[in-house]
Write an enzyme that holds these catalytic residues in place. Structure first.
Site, PDB file in Angstrom:
ATOM      1  N   ASN A  92       0.758  -1.086  -0.085  1.00 43.02           N
ATOM      2  CA  ASN A  92       0.023   0.119   0.061  1.00 43.02           C
ATOM      3  C   ASN A  92       0.966   1.329   0.158  1.00 43.02           C
ATOM      4  O   ASN A  92       0.516   2.511  -0.292  1.00 43.02           O
ATOM      5  CB  ASN A  92      -1.123  -0.105   1.193  1.00 43.02           C
ATOM      6  CG  ASN A  92      -1.493   1.201   1.584  1.00 43.02           C
ATOM      7  OD1 ASN A  92      -2.469   1.624   0.929  1.00 43.02           O
ATOM      8  ND2 ASN A  92      -0.946   2.026   2.347  1.00 43.02           N
ATOM      9  N   TYR A 118       3.796   9.807 -11.528  1.00 37.57           N
ATOM     10  CA  TYR A 118       2.751   8.747 -10.478  1.00 37.57           C
ATOM     11  C   TYR A 118       2.125   7.828 -11.193  1.00 37.57           C
ATOM     12  O   TYR A 118       2.130   6.568 -11.077  1.00 37.57           O
ATOM     13  CB  TYR A 118       1.918   9.702  -9.797  1.00 37.57           C
ATOM     14  CG  TYR A 118       1.069   9.099  -8.952  1.00 37.57           C
ATOM     15  CD1 TYR A 118       1.369   8.539  -7.576  1.00 37.57           C
ATOM     16  CD2 TYR A 118      -0.406   8.814  -9.299  1.00 37.57           C
ATOM     17  CE1 TYR A 118       0.491   8.036  -6.834  1.00 37.57           C
ATOM     18  CE2 TYR A 118      -1.199   8.059  -8.506  1.00 37.57           C
ATOM     19  CZ  TYR A 118      -0.832   7.592  -6.998  1.00 37.57           C
ATOM     20  OH  TYR A 118      -1.825   7.156  -6.259  1.00 37.57           O
ATOM     21  N   LYS A 159       2.253   3.618 -11.106  1.00 40.97           N
ATOM     22  CA  LYS A 159       0.989   2.792 -10.872  1.00 40.97           C
ATOM     23  C   LYS A 159       0.782   1.989 -11.953  1.00 40.97           C
ATOM     24  O   LYS A 159       0.456   0.861 -12.163  1.00 40.97           O
ATOM     25  CB  LYS A 159       0.014   3.673 -10.540  1.00 40.97           C
ATOM     26  CG  LYS A 159       0.152   4.431  -9.317  1.00 40.97           C
ATOM     27  CD  LYS A 159       0.246   3.452  -8.021  1.00 40.97           C
ATOM     28  CE  LYS A 159       0.180   4.156  -6.878  1.00 40.97           C
ATOM     29  NZ  LYS A 159       0.117   3.447  -5.748  1.00 40.97           N
TER      30      LYS A 159
END
Ligand code: NAP
Length: 251
Positions: A91, A156, A160
């Protein structure tokens, strides 16, 4: 108590989505190894103090998931204390908005290191134990930003998307040993990071307007699906990516 007799390692567990995942898993009966950076000691210790009342085994491990030696030490320590890691929830993540024109390569590296490399490093560290026990659940927190993205978040988004690609291949490599690997792609979730996308009322209303359910997400909205993918009910689901975004992304 789907987690009874099982041990889960949750990274970035001291606040936001990770914190909600930790509390949800504690309530499902898991023993928990909770990770965060050393600066979050007070927050993690506070969570442990609350969880001890449940009478099971909870411990904190302070490590930067992007640092190979720290990850190795963390997983060795957790295995020595718990004996096994059944579930890994990757996470921990960071978001440092900057348009590509002015994006420093060091910022690119930081975001890729924590989000993508961190996911790889912690996963690799737990695999031998999961393979030996012929059981494992790996849940990686990606983002709808890795599918669509928003201006200022190219690095980012890349990190991801990397997590999703990593997970699809990981699932193929580890399935033979009874291990599943899946991704969850949260939408706009109200946390310190999520508020980065909610700088003013107009932005807030814009996000709500493009969300089918017409509301922002809460950390608990993500924790439930994580618990499902970590459970035995999800035994035949692997290599998948689940959008948990209230219907922003519809595929
Ligand atoms: P958050 O509130 O910023 O919490 C992230 C947690 O990860 C913090 O406790 C942070 O600790 C920890 N962390 C950061 N770098 C770390 C490292 N190198 N090693 C270990 N722990 C580290 O973020 P969040 O909103 O809960 O996000 C959790 C995950 O969901 C992230 O992967 C994020 O990309 C993803 N996500 C969030 C949203 C959203 O809208 N919130 C949407 C899509 C995806 P410190 O900050 O103290 O370093």
């Amino acid at each position: 108590m789907r987690g009874s007799g099982k041990v889960a390692l949750v990274t970035g567990a001291s606040r936001g989505i990770g914190r909600a995942i930790a509390y949800a898993m504690a309530s499902e009966g898991y023993d928990l190894a909770l990770n965060d950076v050393a600066g979050q000691k007070i927050a993690l210790d506070g969570m442990l103090a609350e969880m001890q009342a449940l009478g099971r085994h909870f411990r904190a491990y302070f490590a930067d998931v992007s640092m190979e030696d720290e990850v190795t030490r963390m997983v060795e320590a957790a295995l020595s204390s718990f004996g096994q890691i059944d579930v890994l929830v990757n996470n921990a993540g960071i978001l440092i908005p900057e348009p590509v024109d002015t994006l420093a390569s060091s910022t690119w590296d930081s975001v890729m290191d924590v989000n993508a490399k961190g996911t790889f490093l912690v996963t690799r560290a737990v695999l031998a134990g999961m393979r030996a026990r012929h059981y494992g659940r790996i849940v990686n927190i990606a983002s709808i930003g890795g599918k669509h993205g928003a201006p200022g978040q190219a690095h980012y988004s890349a990190s991801k998307a990397a997590i999703m690609g990593f997970t699809r291949v990981l699932a193929q490599e580890v399935g033979i040993d009874g291990i599943t690997a899946n991704c969850i792609c949260p939408g706009i979730i109200v946390t310190d990071m999520g508020r980065t996308n909610l700088a003013n009322q107009a932005e807030r209303e814009r996000w709500i307007g493009i969300t089918a359910l017409r509301r922002l997400g809460q950390p608990e909205d993500v924790a439930g699906p994580v618990c499902f993918l970590a459970s035995d009910e999800a035994a035949f689901i692997t290599g998948q990516t689940l959008n948990v975004c209230g219907g922003i992304v519809l595929s």
